[in-house]
Design an enzyme around this catalytic site. Structure first.
Site, PDB file in Angstrom:
ATOM      1  N   ALA A  15     -25.863  16.873 -22.586  1.00  0.00           N
ATOM      2  CA  ALA A  15     -25.885  17.544 -21.001  1.00  0.00           C
ATOM      3  C   ALA A  15     -26.475  18.487 -21.177  1.00  0.00           C
ATOM      4  O   ALA A  15     -26.492  18.714 -19.858  1.00  0.00           O
ATOM      5  CB  ALA A  15     -24.150  17.826 -20.521  1.00  0.00           C
ATOM      6  N   GLY A  17     -29.841  19.311 -22.153  1.00  0.00           N
ATOM      7  CA  GLY A  17     -30.922  18.694 -22.068  1.00  0.00           C
ATOM      8  C   GLY A  17     -32.016  18.661 -20.851  1.00  0.00           C
ATOM      9  O   GLY A  17     -30.972  19.096 -19.422  1.00  0.00           O
ATOM     10  N   GLN A  18     -32.602  18.251 -20.725  1.00  0.00           N
ATOM     11  CA  GLN A  18     -33.644  18.254 -19.310  1.00  0.00           C
ATOM     12  C   GLN A  18     -32.908  18.091 -18.211  1.00  0.00           C
ATOM     13  O   GLN A  18     -32.898  17.844 -16.969  1.00  0.00           O
ATOM     14  CB  GLN A  18     -35.083  18.818 -19.582  1.00  0.00           C
ATOM     15  CG  GLN A  18     -35.742  17.669 -20.002  1.00  0.00           C
ATOM     16  CD  GLN A  18     -37.090  17.135 -19.450  1.00  0.00           C
ATOM     17  OE1 GLN A  18     -37.458  18.247 -19.234  1.00  0.00           O
ATOM     18  NE2 GLN A  18     -37.451  16.639 -19.846  1.00  0.00           N
ATOM     19  N   GLN A 115     -20.361   6.353 -30.336  1.00  0.00           N
ATOM     20  CA  GLN A 115     -20.128   6.297 -29.179  1.00  0.00           C
ATOM     21  C   GLN A 115     -19.064   5.479 -28.202  1.00  0.00           C
ATOM     22  O   GLN A 115     -18.930   5.178 -27.834  1.00  0.00           O
ATOM     23  CB  GLN A 115     -21.865   7.227 -28.460  1.00  0.00           C
ATOM     24  CG  GLN A 115     -21.571   8.770 -28.973  1.00  0.00           C
ATOM     25  CD  GLN A 115     -22.588   9.682 -27.870  1.00  0.00           C
ATOM     26  OE1 GLN A 115     -23.384   8.578 -27.105  1.00  0.00           O
ATOM     27  NE2 GLN A 115     -23.014  11.032 -28.162  1.00  0.00           N
ATOM     28  N   VAL A 132     -29.289   6.100 -20.694  1.00  0.00           N
ATOM     29  CA  VAL A 132     -30.804   6.704 -20.244  1.00  0.00           C
ATOM     30  C   VAL A 132     -31.460   6.840 -21.626  1.00  0.00           C
ATOM     31  O   VAL A 132     -32.381   6.875 -22.046  1.00  0.00           O
ATOM     32  CB  VAL A 132     -30.734   8.084 -19.184  1.00  0.00           C
ATOM     33  CG1 VAL A 132     -31.938   8.918 -19.620  1.00  0.00           C
ATOM     34  CG2 VAL A 132     -29.497   7.659 -18.043  1.00  0.00           C
ATOM     35  N   GLY A 133     -31.162   7.124 -22.769  1.00  0.00           N
ATOM     36  CA  GLY A 133     -30.938   7.692 -23.723  1.00  0.00           C
ATOM     37  C   GLY A 133     -32.023   6.479 -24.907  1.00  0.00           C
ATOM     38  O   GLY A 133     -31.844   5.361 -24.740  1.00  0.00           O
ATOM     39  N   ASP A 162     -38.154   2.885 -13.447  1.00  0.00           N
ATOM     40  CA  ASP A 162     -39.132   2.111 -13.490  1.00  0.00           C
ATOM     41  C   ASP A 162     -39.549   1.158 -11.953  1.00  0.00           C
ATOM     42  O   ASP A 162     -39.804   1.143 -11.622  1.00  0.00           O
ATOM     43  CB  ASP A 162     -38.985   0.901 -14.783  1.00  0.00           C
ATOM     44  CG  ASP A 162     -38.900   1.791 -15.777  1.00  0.00           C
ATOM     45  OD1 ASP A 162     -40.195   2.135 -15.794  1.00  0.00           O
ATOM     46  OD2 ASP A 162     -38.015   1.519 -16.313  1.00  0.00           O
ATOM     47  N   HIS A 190     -36.512  -1.217 -21.154  1.00  0.00           N
ATOM     48  CA  HIS A 190     -37.916   0.644 -20.333  1.00  0.00           C
ATOM     49  C   HIS A 190     -37.940   0.964 -21.272  1.00  0.00           C
ATOM     50  O   HIS A 190     -37.879   1.729 -22.625  1.00  0.00           O
ATOM     51  CB  HIS A 190     -36.810   0.916 -20.034  1.00  0.00           C
ATOM     52  CG  HIS A 190     -36.914   2.966 -20.068  1.00  0.00           C
ATOM     53  ND1 HIS A 190     -37.460   3.105 -18.713  1.00  0.00           N
ATOM     54  CD2 HIS A 190     -37.065   3.419 -21.069  1.00  0.00           C
ATOM     55  CE1 HIS A 190     -38.194   4.654 -19.114  1.00  0.00           C
ATOM     56  NE2 HIS A 190     -37.611   4.757 -20.425  1.00  0.00           N
TER      57      HIS A 190
HETATM   58  P1  NAX Z   1     -33.419  16.501 -23.756  1.00  0.00           P
HETATM   59  O1  NAX Z   1     -34.381  16.749 -25.803  1.00  0.00           O
HETATM   60  O2  NAX Z   1     -34.291  17.549 -23.158  1.00  0.00           O
HETATM   61  O3  NAX Z   1     -31.976  16.524 -23.943  1.00  0.00           O
HETATM   62  C1  NAX Z   1     -31.112  15.406 -24.774  1.00  0.00           C
HETATM   63  C2  NAX Z   1     -30.714  16.145 -24.705  1.00  0.00           C
HETATM   64  O4  NAX Z   1     -29.675  15.255 -26.258  1.00  0.00           O
HETATM   65  C3  NAX Z   1     -30.439  17.960 -26.315  1.00  0.00           C
HETATM   66  O5  NAX Z   1     -30.148  18.991 -26.010  1.00  0.00           O
HETATM   67  C4  NAX Z   1     -29.879  16.936 -27.992  1.00  0.00           C
HETATM   68  O6  NAX Z   1     -29.189  18.324 -28.178  1.00  0.00           O
HETATM   69  C5  NAX Z   1     -29.035  16.068 -27.227  1.00  0.00           C
HETATM   70  N1  NAX Z   1     -28.210  15.428 -28.284  1.00  0.00           N
HETATM   71  C6  NAX Z   1     -28.881  14.694 -28.905  1.00  0.00           C
HETATM   72  N2  NAX Z   1     -28.105  14.218 -29.856  1.00  0.00           N
HETATM   73  C7  NAX Z   1     -26.911  14.603 -29.588  1.00  0.00           C
HETATM   74  C8  NAX Z   1     -25.600  13.687 -29.580  1.00  0.00           C
HETATM   75  N3  NAX Z   1     -25.523  12.954 -30.796  1.00  0.00           N
HETATM   76  N4  NAX Z   1     -25.351  13.946 -29.232  1.00  0.00           N
HETATM   77  C9  NAX Z   1     -25.278  14.838 -28.016  1.00  0.00           C
HETATM   78  N5  NAX Z   1     -26.170  14.953 -27.010  1.00  0.00           N
HETATM   79  C10 NAX Z   1     -27.469  14.793 -28.549  1.00  0.00           C
HETATM   80  O7  NAX Z   1     -33.963  15.330 -23.710  1.00  0.00           O
HETATM   81  P2  NAX Z   1     -34.387  14.463 -22.004  1.00  0.00           P
HETATM   82  O8  NAX Z   1     -35.836  14.756 -21.192  1.00  0.00           O
HETATM   83  O9  NAX Z   1     -32.675  15.269 -20.608  1.00  0.00           O
HETATM   84  O10 NAX Z   1     -33.977  13.049 -21.973  1.00  0.00           O
HETATM   85  C11 NAX Z   1     -32.417  12.393 -22.031  1.00  0.00           C
HETATM   86  C12 NAX Z   1     -33.488  10.990 -22.526  1.00  0.00           C
HETATM   87  O11 NAX Z   1     -33.527  10.001 -21.787  1.00  0.00           O
HETATM   88  C13 NAX Z   1     -34.590  11.018 -24.120  1.00  0.00           C
HETATM   89  O12 NAX Z   1     -33.928  10.071 -24.981  1.00  0.00           O
HETATM   90  C14 NAX Z   1     -35.554  10.551 -22.981  1.00  0.00           C
HETATM   91  O13 NAX Z   1     -36.133   9.260 -24.054  1.00  0.00           O
HETATM   92  C15 NAX Z   1     -34.307   9.271 -22.281  1.00  0.00           C
HETATM   93  N6  NAX Z   1     -35.533   9.109 -20.977  1.00  0.00           N
HETATM   94  C16 NAX Z   1     -35.141   7.705 -20.357  1.00  0.00           C
HETATM   95  C17 NAX Z   1     -35.741   7.125 -19.328  1.00  0.00           C
HETATM   96  C18 NAX Z   1     -34.338   5.827 -19.096  1.00  0.00           C
HETATM   97  O14 NAX Z   1     -35.099   5.894 -18.111  1.00  0.00           O
HETATM   98  N7  NAX Z   1     -34.478   5.183 -19.816  1.00  0.00           N
HETATM   99  C19 NAX Z   1     -35.976   8.340 -18.779  1.00  0.00           C
HETATM  100  C20 NAX Z   1     -36.073   9.523 -18.863  1.00  0.00           C
HETATM  101  C21 NAX Z   1     -36.087   9.881 -20.133  1.00  0.00           C
HETATM  102  O15 NAX Z   1     -37.533   9.886 -21.125  1.00  0.00           O
END
Ligand code: NAX
Length: 332
Positions: A15, A17-18, A115, A132-133, A162, A190
């Site tokens: 939450a 993150g960006q 999780q 999403v991650g 997409d 994806h």
């Molecule tokens: P950020 O790196 O800004 O934020 C991710 C956040 O997750 C960080 O604040 C981090 O501290 C937190 N985090 C890491 N491990 C964790 C855990 N075990 N439990 C809880 N939180 C944890 O990334 P952001 O730009 O917000 O992107 C998040 C994810 O979405 C990335 O994996 C990214 O690759 C993925 N995406 C997926 C997309 C899709 O279409 N499926 C598109 C957008 C995005 O690139």
């Protein structure tokens, strides 16, 4: 009546993150579950991001959202998923320079397995999980297989960004409004192997490829543009897609909640039962129609020519390789 509805709990992982930052305010304002549905936000982060998350919570307070009943911040997945109806799994371990894809898959396996188990143990009966991650499809499969008590059709990986990207590209090329582009499927993963299907998509109700009338553009420009769009955004912005990703996630949840209108469909990565020859059990992007009661059906019987079949095979193969790389995490 807003005052009488019971709040629903929405969990957002990562939450701080960006994407989280783009998402939280929209959910608290009612854009995810509707303008009369109070919500409790349950925000999961890792310790180093908790301070920044507290800043976001201060901002949430400062919005005085009438629908926001409570905010829980935690580093404990067992707390985060308590009573949760919508689990939005956004947080993941990012790929670092020099990291092999296999290492990335395994590092994330260690996040999404626990999780999944916490979801099975603590979530509400109507739980829906949207991942999403990245690598989203395989992370979703790991969470699903770690939560055998939860029906598998409650787990979705996001291909909606997409889908939206593909619709926007076709609309631009055809010179029509984006709402006129329908029936868009993102087949498979994806990732750069995804297959955005302009041949079964429609523009103004007609086959999109006929309206575009330029097979070379579709094959050589449209497909790679959609596949590589994320990388292009990073190149331009210096950061990955966040506003559009949060928007796509909200679209995705709304599509799962509503009955799919008319003969349209949406793209969701759901567990394969072998549809279109895809190996069973992969979390695969398909054309899907939702029934408005939380259920869905994969649209079957679409025509796929030899070119499309090759594309499906390639993306399924990549997902099989990902599955093989995380074998040890598959199962409760
Ligand atoms: P950020 O790196 O800004 O934020 C991710 C956040 O997750 C960080 O604040 C981090 O501290 C937190 N985090 C890491 N491990 C964790 C855990 N075990 N439990 C809880 N939180 C944890 O990334 P952001 O730009 O917000 O992107 C998040 C994810 O979405 C990335 O994996 C990214 O690759 C993925 N995406 C997926 C997309 C899709 O279409 N499926 C598109 C957008 C995005 O690139």
């Amino acid at each position: 009546m807003s005052a009488t509805k019971k709040p629903l709990h929405v969990t957002i992982t990562g939450a701080g993150g960006q994407i989280g930052y783009q998402l939280i305010f929209r959910i608290a304002s009612g854009q995810l579950l509707g303008p009369d549905q109070p919500v409790v936000l349950r925000l999961l982060e890792i310790e180093p991001a908790m301070k920044a998350l507290q800043g976001t919570v201060m901002e949430l307070d400062d919005c005085a959202f009438p629908l926001l009943s409570d905010i829980v911040t935690t580093t404990d997945a067992n707390v985060a998923f308590k009573d949760c109806s919508w689990a939005l799994l956004v947080g993941a371990f990012p790929r670092k320079q020099g990291m092999e894809r296999k290492d990335l898959l395994q590092t994330n396996g260690k996040i999404f397995g626990p999780q999944g188990r916490a979801i099975a143990a603590h979530a509400a009966k109507d739980i829906r999980v949207c991942v999403v991650g990245n690598p989203a499809n395989t992370n979703c499969m790991i969470a699903r297989l770690s939560a055998p008590e939860v029906p598998p059709e409650r787990f979705f990986a996001m291909t909606r960004l997409d889908e939206n990207r593909a619709k926007a590209q076709l609309a631009k090329k055809a010179g029509v409004a984006v709402k006129d582009v329908t029936n868009m499927t993102i087949w498979g993963n994806h990732s750069a192997t995804q297959f955005p299907d302009a041949w079964n998509a429609r523009i103004g109700g007609k086959p999109a490829h006929q309206v575009i009338g330029d097979e070379a553009w579709l094959r050589e420009t449209f497909i790679p543009t959609v596949q590589q769009r994320g990388a292009k955004v990073i190149e331009a912005r210096g950061a990955s897609s966040a506003g559009s990703a949060a928007n796509a996630l909200i679209d995705m949840v709304n599509s799962i909640r509503a009955k799919t209108p008319g003969d349209d469909w949406t793209s969701l990565a759901v567990p394969s039962r072998g549809e279109y020859g895809v190996p069973e059990g992969l979390q695969f992007g398909y054309p899907v129609r939702c029934d408005g009661n939380g259920g869905y059906k994969i649209v079957e019987g679409l025509k796929l020519d030899a070119f499309a079949q090759e594309k499906l095979k390639a993306t399924a193969k990549e997902l099989e390789e990902e599955r093989d790389a995380v074998k040890q995490f598959l199962g409760a």
